[in-house]
Design an enzyme around this catalytic site. Structure first.
Site, short mmCIF file in Angstrom:
data_model
loop_
_atom_site.label_atom_id
_atom_site.label_comp_id
_atom_site.label_asym_id
_atom_site.label_seq_id
_atom_site.Cartn_x
_atom_site.Cartn_y
_atom_site.Cartn_z
CB THR A 1 14.43 6.39 22.76
OG1 THR A 1 15.56 5.57 23.03
CG2 THR A 1 14.28 7.43 23.85
CE LYS B 1 16.02 4.69 26.45
NZ LYS B 1 17.00 5.58 25.73
CB THR C 1 20.19 7.73 27.39
OG1 THR C 1 20.79 8.95 27.03
CG2 THR C 1 20.21 7.58 28.88
CD GLU D 1 20.90 2.64 17.84
OE1 GLU D 1 20.21 3.55 18.28
OE2 GLU D 1 22.02 2.79 17.35
CG ASN E 1 22.93 4.94 14.65
OD1 ASN E 1 22.45 5.71 15.48
ND2 ASN E 1 23.05 3.64 14.85
CB THR F 1 18.23 15.54 12.82
OG1 THR F 1 19.40 16.06 12.22
CG2 THR F 1 18.61 14.58 13.92
#
Lengths: 383, 383
Positions: free
Chosen positions: B141, B163, B174, B253, B378, B383
């Protein structure tokens, strides 16, 4: 007066010279304290955990700039000396002087400076609006604002000051809180009331999840107002501490928003507490709030890993702020009101409400968003 | 071949179209699995926790782009259907098809797309370097790099892909891991070995402390290499999983540095584990490493709040990296080698070693530094 000096019997003074500050607060009475749960404890914490057992304080001396932490036996000896400095200046029993430190760790106290500052401010002790401000300012480190709280009830008053804004650069910071009341209350009752109040206030403030080696809250009761109902006193003390705790969260390092998380419907208060603190401490929730993204999945996922037992399919979640309130998830089902939810995140204060539908346990926790500024404060400015 | 296709009996294929990927891996054998401990579990996790009890897998189908999480009963039904799609395409028993998802939460799977992608890649299944790469890429992802691991021992081989890079924007990410071996091993032995390996690898990787609703590791043993000593197998499986776990930490990240924390001298492995994970997960330690500040006080303070019991006055701490190693604290006393310590933090990998001097427990945990980029990923991209 807005905090400690509103309480009869309390006088205060403070000084801040560069990063080195000293506060003196004089008030005799029964006393209780709460300390950091970190097993790495600073010298003054180790000392006061013993001395507070006598249940009395006559004064507090508190410095900023040096935490006297990770300094071994010398740290404890220096804390003893610091208490003696204030006791001598004020003609008190040194065993009744509370001592606390905040600032850089693994450095020894500059006792000559503390003695000199104490000598200069002792004559300034008074009960006035400026006095409580000077004391509150003296204990600040990277705090941006001083913190005061005052709760008045029929027959008694509770006032407090505190400092704290995370575990702070350049080394580490601390939460210090000094609360006073004119109520007459035994040391043992005061200890029980303080424990409950701290559990529901300071212990539910999460800035970055790190716990300082120096955290302490002292509460002294001067008794001038006479006896008061214990349950009323406990509720008022909690209110005073919650106000101070919220101010710490709001002043969190790099924070742009205060986040209040209300969890209800948990199986117990302890589980509600776990869920609320985990949600408010989640880096993903904190960054989402910073980005004003009503990402309820992160909220439910954080509660899911908290240790609280519940059925995720039954959870409801609301987000509110800026005068708006939006359900983002009702009994496990996404509602499509994300536009209102997003708008509710625009202000300086945000509320997340989570109903776990598993019982009657309720708890509230406070924190702040996670921003680039936090990383900058704690990463870029090296020692 | 560098991972799963090095194991006899394993064929793989993958496709990635925009953010929607699908991986198919075919290999029949005894099987075990480890799942997220989050009680908010995605549909495929709930399904596979039941189905893995049969102890056999014949294939795995795994999509990226949609996590099928917080989707209720329909999420479970869709996971059943996803397994059936692969089973039908490959003429297998659907109860022996592992299914896993990663991507955006609270959205339903696009089953027609998954069926179409599965139909197109099933004919491409092969045992080749490109095949394992295409499968590893298909499940990514926000990962920046694909992750492979291969451990060869006399008589058997273990290979894995995975991953994961934190709980990932725009919603959540995840950790998925698919490990294969040609060793012959019973399903129950495999389950025990996998549980130990996961505990000492993936469960000790902390990017941001958030736990996904979808985490899963499948391990399948094809048996073509015959029986092998169980202790040798368990050690090799741990080595394979540790390699994958380190790659996840390194790809965290916004990370600029991989942090490895070795705690020894704890009262037990569990306490060493607690201390190591708390240190590597501490925002203050993470930001200090980012700023290349050898702030050992933050390290000891994090260990002190972890729940591990030790005497802070007896702790020793070393920092190493870039070919340098510096003691920053020996038996509670600050050493003055902070210059070497600072230089050791300059590279891409940093090691923190902590001796609690309380027993023989040892554990290693992996994580990464906390940077402005993490907040940006983040928080800023909503979104």
């Amino acid at each position: 007066m807005q905090s400690i000096c509103a309480v009869e019997g309390v006088t205060a003074a403070g000084i801040k010279e560069g990063k080195y500050g000293l506060a003196l607060i004089k008030a005799e009475g029964t006393a209780a304290a709460a300390f950091t749960k970190n097993i790495a404890r600073a010298g003054p914490v180790i000392l006061m955990q013993e001395r507070i057992k006598h249940g009395r304080l006559a004064a507090i001396i508190s410095n900023s700039g040096c935490a006297n932490a990770l300094t071994g036996q010398r740290g404890i000896d220096d804390a003893v000396e610091m208490a003696s400095i204030a006791a001598e200046e004020l003609s008190l029993d040194p065993r009744e002087v509370g001592v606390a430190s905040t600032g850089v760790i693994s450095r020894y106290l500059n006792l000559p400076l503390i003695k000199d500052q104490c000598h200069r401010i002792a004559p300034l002790l008074e009960r006035s609006p400026l006095a409580e401000i000077s004391a509150a300012k003296a204990i600040m480190t990277t705090d941006l604002v001083e913190k005061h709280s005052l709760v008045r009830r029929e027959g008694f008053t509770i006032g407090g000051i505190c400092k704290g804004s995370g575990m702070i650069a350049p080394n580490m910071g601390t939460m210090l809180g000094y609360v006073y009341t004119d109520a007459e209350i035994s040391a043992s009752d005061l200890q029980v009331a303080l424990k409950t109040a701290v559990k529901r206030s300071f212990n539910r403030v999460v800035v970055d999840g790190d716990t300082s080696t120096n955290d302490v809250v002292f509460c002294t009761a001067t008794s001038t107002a006479g006896k008061v109902p214990l349950n009323e006193f406990t509720a008022a003390l909690e209110e005073c501490c919650v106000s101070l705790g919220r101010q710490i969260a709001s002043d969190g390092e790099g924070a742009t928003k205060l986040i209040e998380v209300i969890v209800r419907g948990a199986r117990s208060e302890d589980e509600a507490d776990l869920a609320a603190r985990t949600v408010v401490g989640s880096p993903l929730v904190k960054t989402a709030i910073y980005g004003e993204d009503p990402n309820w999945g992160r909220i439910v996922a954080a509660a899911g890993r908290s240790g609280a037992e519940f059925d995720p399919e039954k959870v409801s979640c609301w987000i509110s702020g800026s005068g708006l309130k939006a359900a983002v998830c009702e009994r496990g089902v996404l509602t499509e009101d994300l536009k209102t939810a997003k708008a509710s995140l625009a202000g300086r204060e945000v509320q997340i409400e989570l109903d776990l539908a598993a019982g009657n346990g309720k708890a509230i926790a406070w924190g702040c968003d996670l921003t680039e500024k936090y990383v900058e404060i704690n990463g870029k400015y090296t020692t």
